[in-house]
Design an enzyme around this catalytic site. Structure first.
Site, mmCIF file in Angstrom:
data_model
loop_
_atom_site.group_PDB
_atom_site.id
_atom_site.type_symbol
_atom_site.label_atom_id
_atom_site.label_comp_id
_atom_site.label_asym_id
_atom_site.label_seq_id
_atom_site.Cartn_x
_atom_site.Cartn_y
_atom_site.Cartn_z
ATOM 1 N N CYS A 134 38.748 35.380 32.939
ATOM 2 C CA CYS A 134 38.481 36.766 32.533
ATOM 3 C C CYS A 134 37.006 37.114 32.691
ATOM 4 O O CYS A 134 36.181 36.779 31.834
ATOM 5 C CB CYS A 134 38.913 36.987 31.087
ATOM 6 S SG CYS A 134 38.531 38.637 30.492
ATOM 7 N N CYS A 137 35.418 39.390 30.056
ATOM 8 C CA CYS A 137 35.055 38.679 28.832
ATOM 9 C C CYS A 137 33.789 37.848 29.027
ATOM 10 O O CYS A 137 32.903 37.851 28.172
ATOM 11 C CB CYS A 137 36.177 37.727 28.414
ATOM 12 S SG CYS A 137 37.839 38.394 28.581
ATOM 13 N N ASP A 138 33.696 37.123 30.127
ATOM 14 C CA ASP A 138 32.742 36.016 30.202
ATOM 15 C C ASP A 138 31.585 36.195 31.184
ATOM 16 O O ASP A 138 30.637 35.406 31.163
ATOM 17 C CB ASP A 138 33.492 34.719 30.553
ATOM 18 C CG ASP A 138 34.488 34.323 29.466
ATOM 19 O OD1 ASP A 138 34.283 34.744 28.308
ATOM 20 O OD2 ASP A 138 35.463 33.610 29.765
#
Lengths: 305, 305
Positions: A134, A137-138
C-alpha cells in the site's frame, strides 16, 4: 439453528469492528464472524500515520486492538470461523459456516480483500520490513530511498507516481514489455525522471537482513538472473475481494467488489457492505471504519422498520 | 487572484481535517477554509465513546485537536474566513471570501451543519440569557437550576443527561410521544431521576425579564396551552446544512444536503462533499472522517487525470 441475531457482521477488520461497535452500542445483538485474525490487512502495517486522531502514528495491530476492545465493550459476540455461504429465507439472513448456521435480521459484509502475493521466498519474512502492499499508506516512509514497484496496471503506476514524490529512485518491475495502465497514466510515468522500467522481469526472491536489501530477478523470456538493490518494494499486482461465495447473492462489479450506494446498501434489502470489499472503496482504515458505522446505522433503521 | 491550489477544503470539522490530512500527505497543495472554530460541532461533546481507537472515550475537543495537529503536520494551509460563494471557471474552482478569491483544481465541501432554531417569540431575545444551543458549553451555569431540553434525538438526550449532572431538574420537551434517540441512550434518560418528560408538546414562546423565566407550551394534538417555569432551555431539535450559498452550484436533496455518490463526488466534476453536509450522512465523527478521506482520494485522481 442458533438464536436469531439482529445483525451478523462478516469480517473483523476496521469496517467490521466499527460496525460491531455501532450495532452493539445501539443494543442490537451482534455476531462478528472472522475466519482469520482480528484486525485484517492493516495488522501488517508497522506504522499508520493517516488514521485521524493519532498524529504520532500508531501500529496497525495496536489500532485494531483498540478497535476490537471498543467493539466487545458494548457486547459484540465473536465467532472464529469461515463463512461458506449466505442465503435469505423470508426476511432472515442465514450465514452458513463449518460450525453451523447463524441467522440475523440484517447482514453487514466486511470481509475485505486480500492482496495478491508474489509468492516468492522472503516476501512474507520482509512484509512490514520493506515489503508493502500500500503506497498510500507507506510511501512517506521512503523519503530519499530506492524503491521498486511490482506491477503494470493502473494501481501499480499510480503507486509508482505517488512513491516518486518521496523516493530518490523508483524501479517499476513488470513481467510484460508494456503497461496495462491507461495511456495518460503511462505518459506521466514515462515523463517522471525518477522512474525507470525493468521489463519482462519477475521477482524470484526478496533478500535482506533485518530490513529488505535487494530483489532477485529473472527475465521471463531468457531466464537470465539479475538483482536490484532497493530499500523497499511495493507489490501492486492486484487485490482479490473476498466475495467468491457471494456471486449469486449480491450484485458485484466487474472486479468482484460489492456494489453499494452512499448508505452502504447492496441491491438486496437487509444486506450491507463496508470497507475494502465494497466497490469504489479507497482501502484505508478511516474510510473502512466510516463505512462500517454507516452500514450499522442503516442496518439499525432497516431492522426498526 | 491568489495562487492556484490543488485542493481547497471548506470546513475544518472531522471531514475537512481528514481530507486535509489526506490531500497534503499526498503532496497536494491544500487550503482549508473555516469560518468559525477548528473542529466543528463535535467540539461540544464532552465525551466521544464511539470513535474507533479510543475505547476509554475522548472529549470532542481533544479529538479534533489531534486531527488538526495531524492535518497541518503534512502542510495543510489554513484560512479563517467565511465563504461567500463558489464558482467554476474553465477547469478552476474559485472560492470567494471576504478576504478575496482563492482558486483550486478541486474543491471539497465539508462545511457541516448548524443547529436548528425553534423560531418562536423570545428565542432570539433570550439567547445567551437562558436560551442555549450547547449543553457542553453552558450546562455548568445551571447548577441547582430547573432546565428544559427541547428535542428527542440523540443530541437532545445526550444534552439532557449532561445537564442533569448540574441542574436540579430537567424537563425533556418533545413534540412526539417517543424518542428518536438510540435505545442505550434512552435507557439512561429513563433511569435518571432528575429527568421528566413532557410529550407531544412544542414551545410557542420564551418569556422572561432580564433572564428567561418560563416557556409557553402547546399540546400538538389538542392545542391545549400550558407553561413551565425554568431557568434555562437547551434547544436540540436538529441541524441545517450550511449549503445556502450552494443552491445553484451543486445538486442538493430536499433537506438541503449535498447529493454525492459512494466516491463523494457531487454532480459537478471536481467538486466533492464530505461529512454532515452530504446527503445520507449519519453525522458521526468516524463517518465524516471516512468521507473526508474518500473525497481527498478521488480529488487526487480527478486532478491527475
Amino acid at each position: 439453528m442458533n438464536k436469531l441475531y439482529d445483525v451478523i457482521i462478516i469480517g473483523a477488520g476496521p469496517a467490521g469492528l466499527t460496525a460491531g461497535l455501532y450495532t452493539s452500542r445501539n443494543k442490537l445483538s451482534t455476531l462478528l464472524i472472522e475466519k482469520g485474525i482480528i484486525g485484517g490487512n492493516i495488522n501488517e502495517a508497522e506504522k499508520v500515520d493517516n488514521y485521524p486522531g493519532f498524529p504520532q502514528g500508531i501500529s496497525g495491530i495496536e489500532l485494531t486492538t483498540l478497535m476490537h476492545e471498543q467493539a466487545v465493550l458494548y457486547g459484540t459476540e465473536e465467532l472464529n470461523d469461515e463463512v461458506i455461504t449466505v442465503k435469505t429465507q423470508d426476511k432472515i439472513r442465514i450465514v452458513k459456516t463449518s460450525r453451523g448456521d447463524f441467522s440475523a435480521k440484517a447482514l453487514i459484509i466486511a470481509g475485505g480483500s486480500e492482496r495478491q502475493k508474489m509468492n516468492v521466498p522472503g516476501e512474507k519474512e520482509f512484509t512490514g520490513k520493506g515489503v508493502s502492499y500500500c503506497a498510500t499508506c507507506d510511501a512517506p516512509f521512503f523519503r530519499e530511498k530506492k524503491v521498486a514497484i511490482i506491477g503494470g496496471g493502473n494501481a501499480a503506476i499510480f503507486e509508482a507516481l505517488h512513491v516518486a514524490k518521496f523516493a530518490s529512485k523508483v524501479n517499476i518491475i513488470h513481467r510484460r514489455n508494456e503497461l496495462r495502465a491507461t495511456a495518460i497514466v503511462q505518459d506521466k510515468a514515462f515523463a517522471e525522471p525518477k522512474i525507470e522500467f525493468i521489463w519482462n522481469t519477475v521477482v524470484t526472491e526478496v533478500e535482506g537482513e533485518i530490513f529488505i536489501k535487494r530483489l532477485k530477478l529473472a527475465d521471463v523470456n531468457t531466464g537470465e538472473e539479475s538483482s536490484v538493490e532497493i530499500d523497499g518494494v511495493f507489490v501492486a499486482i492486484g487485490l482479490i475481494p473476498s466475495t467468491s461465495y457471494l456471486k449469486d447473492i449480491v450484485a458485484l462489479d466487474n472486479m468482484g467488489y460489492i456494489i453499494v450506494n452512499d448508505r452502504m446498501e447492496t441491491n438486496v434489502p437487509g444486506i450491507f457492505a463496508a470497507g475494502d470489499i465494497r466497490s469504489n472503496s479507497i482501502r484505508q482504515v478511516i474510510s473502512a471504519a466510516g463505512d462500517g458505522a454507516t452500514a450499522a446505522f442503516y442496518a439499525n433503521i432497516f431492522i426498526e422498520k
